[in-house]
Design a protein around this motif. Structure first.
Motif: not given
Length: 203
Positions: A1-26
């Motif tokens: 189902q598209p919504i399931v795939a979307t949620l999986i990619v969202m969670v995975a993407g957020r996990g990758v982003a948190q692994g790269v670094g959190q709260n990076v000032p701009i």
């Protein structure tokens, strides 16, 4: 189902982003100008939103793409038999949706001046669904309203801002949004509307 795939990619993407670094000032003044700047007398975020809305309207109303999208949403199998390239159109819709999400992310990051992988965009998937359904888009597919979705987004933001300014808990906004989504889903259900008509008619 598209919504399931979307949620999986969202969670995975957020996990990758948190692994790269959190709260990076701009600190880039050019990047923060997106939130503070103006164009033609309007705040730049509003201008960007209107540009994306106009571009979406041009693609869906001024080309055959919009007809194909409605056709696939209504009946993907019949559209395929009619000669519509269902996979290509669906892929194009996902790509453009990702572009819109990227623009929204840039605006939000410019506003908070922080690349926050843990909290940025949290629960926005519910907001996106709510804005669409309140604007008249059918969750079953086949019909959508760009202006309605834009109005729904404005109403949603107004409701959230009102709740925060009235010193209510942020969690209250989540409950209200969930109730509204549930109510709209029920009203869009033909079975529910049929039972509601029978209940009104009485025994």
């Amino acid at each position: 189902q598209p919504i399931v795939a979307t949620l999986i990619v969202m969670v995975a993407g957020r996990g990758v982003a948190q692994g790269v670094g959190q709260n990076v000032p701009i600190t880039s003044s050019t990047f923060t100008y997106i939130d503070n700047g103006q164009f033609l007398g309007l705040p730049l975020p509003i201008t960007l939103a209107l540009v994306m809305l106009a571009l979406t309207a041009l693609l869906t109303r001024g080309t055959a793409l919009g007809l194909f999208i409605r056709s696939i949403g209504n009946n993907a199998l019949a559209s395929r038999y009619a000669g519509v390239q269902v996979r290509s159109v669906t892929f194009a819709v996902y790509v453009f949706s990702g572009l819109c999400a990227a623009v929204a992310g840039v605006i939000y990051a410019s506003d908070i001046r922080l690349a926050d992988a843990a909290n940025a965009g949290l629960y926005w998937e519910l907001d996106a669904i709510l804005a669409a359904v309140v604007g008249g888009t059918l969750l079953t597919g086949g019909r959508f309203s760009l202006v309605g979705a834009a109005i729904g987004a404005v109403l949603l933001k107004t409701m959230t801002t009102t709740i925060i300014r009235d010193n209510l808990q942020v969690e209250a906004a989540l409950v209200v949004k969930a109730v509204i989504v549930l109510a709209v889903c029920l009203l869009q259900s033909e079975a529910f509307r049929r039972r509601l008509r029978l209940w009104r008619a009485g025994p």
